[in-house]
Design a protein around this motif. Sequence first.
Motif, short mmCIF file in Angstrom:
data_model
loop_
_atom_site.label_atom_id
_atom_site.label_comp_id
_atom_site.label_asym_id
_atom_site.label_seq_id
_atom_site.Cartn_x
_atom_site.Cartn_y
_atom_site.Cartn_z
N LEU A 6 1.21 -1.34 0.15
CA LEU A 6 0.03 0.20 -0.15
C LEU A 6 0.82 1.31 0.04
CD1 LEU A 6 -2.91 -1.24 2.91
CD2 LEU A 6 -2.59 -1.17 0.62
N ARG A 7 0.47 2.06 -0.70
CA ARG A 7 1.47 3.22 -1.07
C ARG A 7 0.56 4.74 -0.03
NH1 ARG A 7 3.06 4.12 -7.80
NH2 ARG A 7 3.54 2.46 -7.36
N THR A 8 2.27 5.15 0.71
CA THR A 8 1.13 5.77 1.98
C THR A 8 0.98 7.25 1.19
OG1 THR A 8 3.00 6.58 1.92
CG2 THR A 8 2.58 5.03 3.67
N PRO A 9 -0.15 7.82 2.14
CA PRO A 9 0.50 9.41 0.88
C PRO A 9 1.70 10.12 1.30
CG PRO A 9 -1.85 9.19 2.80
CD PRO A 9 -0.72 8.16 2.37
N SER A 10 2.23 9.82 2.58
CA SER A 10 3.96 10.69 1.63
C SER A 10 4.39 10.24 0.64
CB SER A 10 4.52 10.53 3.45
OG SER A 10 4.34 9.06 3.21
N THR A 11 3.79 9.24 0.58
CA THR A 11 5.02 8.44 -1.03
C THR A 11 4.60 8.77 -2.15
OG1 THR A 11 5.61 6.14 0.41
CG2 THR A 11 5.46 6.01 -1.48
N LEU A 12 2.75 9.01 -2.32
CA LEU A 12 2.13 9.59 -2.94
C LEU A 12 2.73 11.21 -2.51
CD1 LEU A 12 -1.11 8.28 -2.82
CD2 LEU A 12 0.62 7.64 -4.61
N ARG A 13 3.16 11.45 -1.94
CA ARG A 13 3.52 13.06 -1.27
C ARG A 13 4.63 12.70 -2.61
NH1 ARG A 13 2.68 14.00 3.06
NH2 ARG A 13 0.91 13.80 3.42
N THR A 14 5.99 12.05 -2.07
CA THR A 14 6.73 11.84 -2.78
C THR A 14 7.30 12.19 -4.07
OG1 THR A 14 7.85 11.96 -0.61
CG2 THR A 14 8.76 10.99 -2.30
N LEU A 15 6.94 11.23 -4.86
CA LEU A 15 6.66 11.12 -5.99
C LEU A 15 6.30 11.98 -6.50
CD1 LEU A 15 4.85 7.43 -5.68
CD2 LEU A 15 7.57 8.13 -6.60
N ARG A 16 5.65 12.90 -6.46
CA ARG A 16 4.24 13.67 -6.99
C ARG A 16 5.86 15.67 -6.99
NH1 ARG A 16 -0.52 12.97 -4.03
NH2 ARG A 16 -0.19 14.77 -2.74
N THR A 17 6.01 15.63 -5.40
CA THR A 17 7.19 16.35 -5.59
C THR A 17 8.27 15.82 -6.41
OG1 THR A 17 7.08 17.12 -2.94
CG2 THR A 17 8.63 18.19 -3.90
N GLY A 18 8.55 15.25 -6.58
CA GLY A 18 9.55 14.54 -7.58
C GLY A 18 9.16 14.70 -8.97
N LEU A 19 8.15 13.93 -9.56
CA LEU A 19 8.10 14.52 -10.42
C LEU A 19 7.81 15.74 -11.14
CD1 LEU A 19 7.10 13.51 -13.50
CD2 LEU A 19 4.31 13.53 -12.24
N VAL A 20 7.52 17.13 -10.15
CA VAL A 20 7.63 18.47 -9.92
C VAL A 20 8.57 18.45 -10.57
CG1 VAL A 20 6.51 20.91 -9.58
CG2 VAL A 20 5.39 18.77 -9.41
N TRP A 21 10.04 18.77 -9.68
CA TRP A 21 10.85 19.21 -9.76
C TRP A 21 11.89 18.40 -10.60
CZ3 TRP A 21 12.94 22.61 -7.33
CH2 TRP A 21 12.51 23.07 -5.92
N LEU A 22 11.41 17.19 -11.35
CA LEU A 22 11.67 16.81 -12.54
C LEU A 22 11.73 17.18 -13.61
CD1 LEU A 22 11.25 12.96 -13.03
CD2 LEU A 22 13.68 14.14 -12.20
N VAL A 23 10.30 17.70 -13.94
CA VAL A 23 9.90 18.87 -14.91
C VAL A 23 10.61 20.67 -14.95
CG1 VAL A 23 7.86 20.14 -15.56
CG2 VAL A 23 7.45 17.80 -14.77
N TYR A 24 10.46 21.20 -13.35
CA TYR A 24 10.82 21.89 -13.49
C TYR A 24 12.44 22.30 -13.96
CZ TYR A 24 7.00 23.94 -11.32
OH TYR A 24 6.78 25.36 -10.63
#
Length: 266
Positions: A6-24
Amino acid sequence: MKPRTLRTPSTLRTLRTGLVWLVYAFLYVPILVVIVYSFNDARYTTEWKGFTLKWYSALAANGPLVDAALNSLSVATLAATIATVLGTLAAICIRRYRFPGRKVLHGCIYVLTVSPDIVMGISLLIFFIAMGVQLGFWTLLAAHVTLALPFVTVTVLARLAEFDEQLIEAARDLGASEWRAFRHVLLPLAAPAVAAGWLLSFTLSMDDVLVSFFVTGPTFEVLPLRVYSMVRLGVKPDINALSAVMFTVTIVLVLLAQTLTRTRRK
């Protein structure tokens, strides 16, 4: 059977943050590289030879490039202002009034936003030649107004979609004329979209190459065409310096627009 992870909310938040930084990073790292190499003492960007400001001095001393930049600034400022005024009025008319051809006009505006620049450039060139108009400053200004107008209209329309018409009715009931209701009620609420439309129009005009190539003529040179002709033989350090200056000016304009928007909301 292995238990499902199960993916915890913190893991999803980390993935989203990492994806945003990759786009930037994908968007801004190349720009930062150009800015860094504008301070490189080497004439070519294959190696670093130390910090210098001489390329900015060379940029200031490059008369044709400075003249082209001033030409682009004058055209972009005028085109953005005219397109913002006309686009704002068009958006208000489409949103608040009913008239024959309203839906056709609305659809044509959206078609222009997705129309290829090369089609618009060729069409305007044929039109100017058929009208016997000499290509130069005025044809370029008219072309850039035509290019930016639909984007301003769409931007302001999106803002007006959230507008409560009862505010205008309340102002009219209190004795305000149509002009005073527009000036003191409608326009302040639409101001963020109007400012965004102006900035978008200014940007479109400053970096347009295709439309400008067809309608500018041989007597009036703008910055994008000048830079395009220079980089065909390789990117010189003064071009890196010019890119750094333009990026800095863009950041300042965006920060200024955000500051004005926050001030109006307060």
